[in-house]
Scaffold this motif. Structure first.
Motif, mmCIF file in Angstrom:
data_model
loop_
_atom_site.group_PDB
_atom_site.id
_atom_site.type_symbol
_atom_site.label_atom_id
_atom_site.label_comp_id
_atom_site.label_asym_id
_atom_site.label_seq_id
_atom_site.Cartn_x
_atom_site.Cartn_y
_atom_site.Cartn_z
ATOM 1 N N PHE A 18 0.831 -1.201 0.000
ATOM 2 C CA PHE A 18 0.000 0.000 0.000
ATOM 3 C C PHE A 18 0.868 1.253 0.000
ATOM 4 O O PHE A 18 0.583 2.223 -0.716
ATOM 5 C CB PHE A 18 -0.932 0.007 1.214
ATOM 6 C CG PHE A 18 -1.618 1.318 1.417
ATOM 7 C CD1 PHE A 18 -2.705 1.664 0.639
ATOM 8 C CD2 PHE A 18 -1.140 2.222 2.338
ATOM 9 C CE1 PHE A 18 -3.321 2.894 0.805
ATOM 10 C CE2 PHE A 18 -1.738 3.447 2.506
ATOM 11 C CZ PHE A 18 -2.838 3.777 1.732
ATOM 12 N N LEU A 19 1.922 1.256 0.812
ATOM 13 C CA LEU A 19 2.767 2.444 0.931
ATOM 14 C C LEU A 19 3.426 2.823 -0.387
ATOM 15 O O LEU A 19 3.650 3.997 -0.655
ATOM 16 C CB LEU A 19 3.821 2.234 2.015
ATOM 17 C CG LEU A 19 3.293 2.250 3.443
ATOM 18 C CD1 LEU A 19 4.403 1.901 4.425
ATOM 19 C CD2 LEU A 19 2.683 3.581 3.785
ATOM 20 N N ILE A 20 3.731 1.842 -1.210
ATOM 21 C CA ILE A 20 4.324 2.128 -2.518
ATOM 22 C C ILE A 20 3.393 3.019 -3.338
ATOM 23 O O ILE A 20 3.826 3.985 -3.968
ATOM 24 C CB ILE A 20 4.642 0.816 -3.274
ATOM 25 C CG1 ILE A 20 5.787 0.086 -2.572
ATOM 26 C CG2 ILE A 20 4.976 1.081 -4.734
ATOM 27 C CD1 ILE A 20 6.005 -1.328 -3.067
ATOM 28 N N PHE A 21 2.102 2.711 -3.302
ATOM 29 C CA PHE A 21 1.133 3.492 -4.080
ATOM 30 C C PHE A 21 0.682 4.759 -3.356
ATOM 31 O O PHE A 21 0.033 5.609 -3.947
ATOM 32 C CB PHE A 21 -0.089 2.629 -4.417
ATOM 33 C CG PHE A 21 0.241 1.529 -5.370
ATOM 34 C CD1 PHE A 21 0.450 1.796 -6.720
ATOM 35 C CD2 PHE A 21 0.375 0.226 -4.923
ATOM 36 C CE1 PHE A 21 0.770 0.782 -7.600
ATOM 37 C CE2 PHE A 21 0.691 -0.787 -5.794
ATOM 38 C CZ PHE A 21 0.890 -0.511 -7.141
ATOM 39 N N ASN A 22 1.007 4.890 -2.079
ATOM 40 C CA ASN A 22 0.618 6.070 -1.324
ATOM 41 C C ASN A 22 1.741 7.109 -1.273
ATOM 42 O O ASN A 22 1.568 8.190 -0.742
ATOM 43 C CB ASN A 22 0.206 5.680 0.096
ATOM 44 C CG ASN A 22 -0.571 6.770 0.786
ATOM 45 O OD1 ASN A 22 -1.325 7.493 0.151
ATOM 46 N ND2 ASN A 22 -0.382 6.895 2.078
ATOM 47 N N TRP A 23 2.900 6.785 -1.820
ATOM 48 C CA TRP A 23 4.016 7.732 -1.862
ATOM 49 C C TRP A 23 3.707 8.812 -2.892
ATOM 50 O O TRP A 23 2.975 8.562 -3.844
ATOM 51 C CB TRP A 23 5.293 6.981 -2.215
ATOM 52 C CG TRP A 23 6.481 7.469 -1.460
ATOM 53 C CD1 TRP A 23 7.480 8.240 -1.944
ATOM 54 C CD2 TRP A 23 6.787 7.224 -0.098
ATOM 55 N NE1 TRP A 23 8.404 8.492 -0.975
ATOM 56 C CE2 TRP A 23 7.999 7.878 0.191
ATOM 57 C CE3 TRP A 23 6.161 6.534 0.936
ATOM 58 C CZ2 TRP A 23 8.593 7.865 1.428
ATOM 59 C CZ3 TRP A 23 6.758 6.515 2.178
ATOM 60 C CH2 TRP A 23 7.952 7.175 2.406
ATOM 61 N N LYS A 24 4.278 9.970 -2.698
ATOM 62 C CA LYS A 24 4.011 11.091 -3.583
ATOM 63 C C LYS A 24 4.498 10.797 -4.988
ATOM 64 O O LYS A 24 5.645 10.399 -5.143
ATOM 65 C CB LYS A 24 4.673 12.348 -3.034
ATOM 66 C CG LYS A 24 4.236 13.596 -3.738
ATOM 67 C CD LYS A 24 4.803 14.815 -3.071
ATOM 68 C CE LYS A 24 4.307 16.041 -3.789
ATOM 69 N NZ LYS A 24 4.712 17.247 -3.139
ATOM 70 N N PRO A 25 3.701 10.992 -6.012
ATOM 71 C CA PRO A 25 2.299 11.409 -6.009
ATOM 72 C C PRO A 25 1.391 10.216 -5.672
ATOM 73 O O PRO A 25 1.458 9.174 -6.322
ATOM 74 C CB PRO A 25 2.050 11.889 -7.426
ATOM 75 C CG PRO A 25 3.013 11.108 -8.259
ATOM 76 C CD PRO A 25 4.218 10.842 -7.378
ATOM 77 N N ALA A 26 0.578 10.376 -4.660
ATOM 78 C CA ALA A 26 -0.256 9.283 -4.155
ATOM 79 C C ALA A 26 -1.336 8.907 -5.164
ATOM 80 O O ALA A 26 -1.984 9.763 -5.744
ATOM 81 C CB ALA A 26 -0.894 9.687 -2.835
ATOM 82 N N LYS A 27 -1.501 7.615 -5.366
ATOM 83 C CA LYS A 27 -2.538 7.109 -6.263
ATOM 84 C C LYS A 27 -3.745 6.599 -5.484
ATOM 85 O O LYS A 27 -4.843 6.548 -6.006
ATOM 86 C CB LYS A 27 -1.969 5.998 -7.143
ATOM 87 C CG LYS A 27 -0.893 6.495 -8.100
ATOM 88 C CD LYS A 27 -0.314 5.325 -8.887
ATOM 89 C CE LYS A 27 0.751 5.780 -9.852
ATOM 90 N NZ LYS A 27 1.950 6.265 -9.249
ATOM 91 N N ILE A 28 -3.527 6.195 -4.238
ATOM 92 C CA ILE A 28 -4.620 5.737 -3.382
ATOM 93 C C ILE A 28 -4.471 6.377 -2.008
ATOM 94 O O ILE A 28 -3.391 6.833 -1.634
ATOM 95 C CB ILE A 28 -4.645 4.199 -3.253
ATOM 96 C CG1 ILE A 28 -3.308 3.664 -2.755
ATOM 97 C CG2 ILE A 28 -5.020 3.541 -4.558
ATOM 98 C CD1 ILE A 28 -3.304 2.170 -2.499
ATOM 99 N N PHE A 29 -5.558 6.395 -1.254
ATOM 100 C CA PHE A 29 -5.586 7.024 0.060
ATOM 101 C C PHE A 29 -6.201 6.034 1.041
ATOM 102 O O PHE A 29 -7.229 5.424 0.752
ATOM 103 C CB PHE A 29 -6.400 8.321 -0.013
ATOM 104 C CG PHE A 29 -6.457 9.068 1.278
ATOM 105 C CD1 PHE A 29 -5.334 9.701 1.776
ATOM 106 C CD2 PHE A 29 -7.642 9.136 1.996
ATOM 107 C CE1 PHE A 29 -5.377 10.388 2.978
ATOM 108 C CE2 PHE A 29 -7.698 9.826 3.192
ATOM 109 C CZ PHE A 29 -6.566 10.445 3.682
ATOM 110 N N LEU A 30 -5.598 5.855 2.193
ATOM 111 C CA LEU A 30 -6.030 4.852 3.156
ATOM 112 C C LEU A 30 -7.409 5.159 3.740
ATOM 113 O O LEU A 30 -8.248 4.286 3.845
ATOM 114 C CB LEU A 30 -4.996 4.729 4.277
ATOM 115 C CG LEU A 30 -5.140 3.580 5.244
ATOM 116 C CD1 LEU A 30 -5.099 2.248 4.530
ATOM 117 C CD2 LEU A 30 -4.040 3.631 6.289
ATOM 118 N N GLY A 31 -7.667 6.389 4.131
ATOM 119 C CA GLY A 31 -8.969 6.772 4.668
ATOM 120 C C GLY A 31 -9.156 6.363 6.117
ATOM 121 O O GLY A 31 -8.299 5.731 6.738
#
Length: 189
Positions: A18-31
């Motif tokens: 998850f963190l890979i895709f949440n790094w800038k620029p984020a593609k997903i957000f945990l919420g």
């Protein structure tokens, strides 16, 4: 034991992905729901650590004598942030459920010019506490708890002092019509 190993493997496998895709620029957000599940899993792992650690023999390499102080030191940033925000909002008469930008990572972000610098500062603080807790693994809660809590209080006081100075500087810059980036450029020129 087998069920715990399965859920822990899934948790530790999913989180870095998850963190890979949440790094800038984020593609997903945990919420909110995602953070609550992560918090629950961290709490369960903490309880399991306390139980597992209590049954290790004293001569074991990774035996931590401080059963409460060790997890407190490992989770110091989220615990300190939660207590700090709760107290700050309650003492100012606000609901502690109201969102704002005063969490530790927001304060750390205000010090740097890049968004990543706030997270780097938080990671440095966490590594400091990890080293502290690991180096004190032979001591009991009577030593570890006051040290960890004292360092956390010191950290919060220091953070608040620097944050107030930063806010005063930003207010002065706004009065003079300069943005924080313009002040940074003028200082380096």
């Amino acid at each position: 034991e087998k069920n715990i190993l399965v859920y822990r493997s899934v948790f530790f496998g999913i989180t870095p992905g998850f963190l890979i895709f949440n790094w800038k620029p984020a593609k997903i957000f945990l919420g909110d729901s995602g953070t609550q599940i992560v918090g629950l899993l961290i709490a369960l792992n903490t309880v399991y650590f306390i139980q597992f650690n209590a049954h290790l023999p004293k001569e074991a390499t990774f035996k931590f004598i401080a059963n409460i102080g060790t997890p407190l030191g490992l989770l110091i940033i989220p615990l300190t942030d939660t207590i700090r925000i709760f107290l700050k909002r309650t003492l100012s008469g606000k609901s502690f459920m109201v969102a704002d930008n005063s969490h530790i990572h927001h304060v750390l972000l205000s010090f740097g010019k890049k968004s990543q610098s706030g997270y780097n500062h938080a990671n440095i603080i966490e590594v400091f506490f990890l080293i502290l807790v690991f180096s004190l693994r032979g001591y009991g809660d009577i030593v570890v708890l006051p040290l960890v809590m004292g360092m956390a209080v010191f950290f919060v006081i220091l953070l608040n002092v620097f944050y107030k100075k930063q806010k005063k500087k930003e207010a002065a810059n706004q009065k003079s019509g300069k943005t924080s980036n313009q002040v940074f450029i003028n200082k380096t020129a």
